[in-house]
Design an enzyme around this catalytic site. Structure first.
Site, PDB file in Angstrom:
ATOM      1  N   LYS A  24       0.867  -1.186   0.000  1.00  0.00           N
ATOM      2  CA  LYS A  24       0.000   0.000   0.000  1.00  0.00           C
ATOM      3  C   LYS A  24       0.898   1.230   0.000  1.00  0.00           C
ATOM      4  CE  LYS A  24      -3.849   2.106   2.626  1.00  0.00           C
ATOM      5  NZ  LYS A  24      -4.770   1.976   3.776  1.00  0.00           N
ATOM      6  N   SER A  43      -9.872   2.142   2.960  1.00  0.00           N
ATOM      7  CA  SER A  43      -8.996   2.951   2.138  1.00  0.00           C
ATOM      8  C   SER A  43      -7.970   2.132   1.360  1.00  0.00           C
ATOM      9  CB  SER A  43      -8.259   3.953   3.028  1.00  0.00           C
ATOM     10  OG  SER A  43      -7.357   3.262   3.890  1.00  0.00           O
ATOM     11  N   SER A  61     -10.156  -0.311   7.144  1.00  0.00           N
ATOM     12  CA  SER A  61      -9.586  -0.231   5.792  1.00  0.00           C
ATOM     13  C   SER A  61      -8.896  -1.478   5.251  1.00  0.00           C
ATOM     14  CB  SER A  61      -8.606   0.931   5.713  1.00  0.00           C
ATOM     15  OG  SER A  61      -9.327   2.112   5.570  1.00  0.00           O
TER      16      SER A  61
HETATM   17  N1  GLN Z   1     -13.248   4.555   6.522  1.00  0.00           N
HETATM   18  C1  GLN Z   1     -12.650   4.972   7.749  1.00  0.00           C
HETATM   19  C2  GLN Z   1     -12.205   6.404   7.611  1.00  0.00           C
HETATM   20  O1  GLN Z   1     -12.508   6.979   6.650  1.00  0.00           O
HETATM   21  C3  GLN Z   1     -11.505   4.084   8.095  1.00  0.00           C
HETATM   22  C4  GLN Z   1     -10.322   4.303   7.236  1.00  0.00           C
HETATM   23  C5  GLN Z   1      -9.174   3.421   7.597  1.00  0.00           C
HETATM   24  O2  GLN Z   1      -9.341   2.378   8.229  1.00  0.00           O
HETATM   25  N2  GLN Z   1      -7.978   3.855   7.212  1.00  0.00           N
HETATM   26  O3  GLN Z   1     -11.571   6.963   8.451  1.00  0.00           O
END
Ligand code: GLN
Length: 483
Positions: free
Chosen positions: A76, A151, A175
């Site tokens: 990532k 994400s 995410s």
């Molecule tokens: N969707 C959540 C956010 O927008 C979690 C994102 C994540 O786990 N990096 O913060």
């Protein structure tokens, strides 16, 4: 096409059925062929990959290879990689070449894995759909009009389309698990502190945790064997021995106590997803597990608490991007204030700005007690719910996400409805527990994820539970059409 798991590829490499260079070339070819459409990679590191692969082949020939030597994988784009762009999905880091390695990347490098490239992601990991990336949205291989989840959407889509057998991800509020569910693959978020956060660009430090995606629980066990462990460079890393996660995969599930929280089967859950989850639970009963209904009464506090704590931490973490030391700098600033202001205004996207503003507000004098402190108290209640539950059960199960993959653009103008897509994953981060998502069926040809939540440091148990299900079902073996 037919895919092979890491466990199978490892065998092919070690028996010299294929070389790592050949294997790497075949994945680079697939990336070239399919990624224009999917947009799952920000950077493809062809040269590095071929060099890593040639070195791995030497290691294999010499007999000094370890389990993952020669296996291609993706990182990532939140993990720092020396000499390679690390953008975190943001314009502000579009020109950033990392001068050092994240510990996780270094662990995979030392194990002799091959870096295929850096995957697309929501900007600074803020999002649930991969639509906030500066590099454009990633498409879901199961339906190109839909999101892969976020994400870590690039990693999830790339593994789902088999452009790579594995990829890393990070999970601050879901995410890894949510994109694993929406893209139909296996993902694990370890206990907070189990995997080093050093060199993993910080979003919300008390919640962020690195982990992996692959096509089976067995593969994630092989990957976690490399990634888990103490790191003195990360003060939140925990010094606790790491078991061999592959050793216990075949343990029996006879007598396993599965907790089903009633709050995870609420009115917001798509009834078709509920059916798939209930069918998966039945499968576990056949394997000898017992179902225990439990309550996690403070679940409703998790989204509000998270959306105070995560923005508060992000507003502080992202203060370092100021146009001075690294990253994007605006043109012709008139003075220092103009330099700060315009570099940040031009460099950050709107979701990141929204969070910085909310976080700064929540931390400001006069509001700190009302918002931040209160959110931290809610966090304790959420954690206590889990502590109580794990006195009665070995694992908690439920859906990973309330609905299957949604359409690109469907929720991007409605932050609240986007935030709700993590309703079943966020509490796990607030409590610091390990969690997994595994494929458990389809709704309208879109994958459904079953979430497994374990007690602290019980990754091995989660992996066994996941592996046993995958031995009895074939949802995880399905490939999206056209790939
Ligand atoms: N969707 C959540 C956010 O927008 C979690 C994102 C994540 O786990 N990096 O913060």
């Amino acid at each position: 096409m037919d895919y092979k798991t890491i466990a199978q590829l490892k065998n092919d490499l070690h028996t010299k059925k294929i070389s790592s260079v050949e294997l790497t070339q075949s994945f680079l070819k697939r990336i070239k062929q399919y990624d224009k459409e999917l947009n799952s990679f920000i950077t493809v590191t062809e040269e590095v990959a071929l060099k890593n692969a040639a070195e791995a082949d030497v290691r294999i020939a010499k007999g000094t290879a370890v389990a993952l030597t020669g296996i291609p994988m993706a990182q990532k784009d939140i993990f720092c990689t020396t000499g390679i762009k690390t953008s975190c999905g943001s314009k502000i880091l579009d020109n950033f070449i990392s001068p050092y390695d994240a510990t996780s990347y270094k662990q995979f490098k030392d194990a002799g894995t091959v870096l295929l490239g850096k995957t697309n992601m929501d900007e600074f990991a803020m999002g649930s759909s991969n639509e906030t990336s500066y590099y454009g949205p990633v498409k879901n291989p199961w339906d190109l009009e839909r999101v892969p989840g976020g994400s870590s959407g690039g990693s999830a889509a790339a593994v789902a389309a088999y452009l790579t057998p594995a990829a890393t991800g990070t999970d601050t509020g879901g995410s890894i698990r949510q994109p694993a569910a929406l893209s139909g693959i296996t993902g694990i978020k370890p206990t907070y502190g189990r995997v080093s956060r050093y060199g993993m660009i910080a979003f919300a430090s008390s919640l962020d945790q690195g982990g992996v995606f692959a096509r089976s629980a067995e593969d994630t066990a092989l990957l976690l064997n490399v990634m888990a462990g103490f790191d003195e460079k990360d003060s939140t890393s925990i010094n606790k021995p790491v078991p061999d996660y592959t050793k216990t995969l075949n343990d029996s599930l006879e007598g396993l106590r599965i907790g089903l929280p009633k709050e995870y089967f609420d009115a917001g859950l798509d009834p078709e997803i509920e059916k798939a989850i209930q069918a998966a639970i039945k499968e576990y009963e056949k394997m000898g597990a017992k179902i225990i209904n439990i309550d996690l009464p403070n679940t409703g506090l998790s989204i509000p608490a998270y959306y105070v704590i995560a923005p508060a931490e992000c507003s502080s973490n992202l203060a370092r991007f100021d146009g001075v030391r690294y990253g994007y700098r605006c043109k012709d600033p008139v003075d220092l204030e103009d330099l700060y202001k315009r570099s940040r205004t031009e460099g950050f996207g709107s979701e990141v700005k929204r969070r910085i503003m909310i976080g700064t507000y929540a931390l400001s004098a006069g509001y700190y007690d009302a918002y931040y402190l209160k959110a931290q108290k809610a966090r304790c209640l959420i954690r206590d719910d889990f502590v109580e539950a794990f006195k009665k059960v070995d694992v908690i199960m439920g859906p990973t996400a309330p609905s299957p993959a949604f359409k690109i653009g469907e929720k991007s103008n409605d932050p609240i409805s986007m935030y709700l897509s993590d309703i079943y994953t966020i509490a796990v981060n607030l409590a610091g527990l390990p969690g997994m998502s595994i494929p458990a069926g389809f709704v309208n040809n879109l994958p459904v994820g079953l979430q497994l939540i374990g007690n602290y440091f019980e990754e091995a148990k989660l992996l066994t539970i996941a592996h046993q299900y995958q031995k009895n079902t074939n949802w995880h073996t399905m490939m999206p059409k056209g790939f």
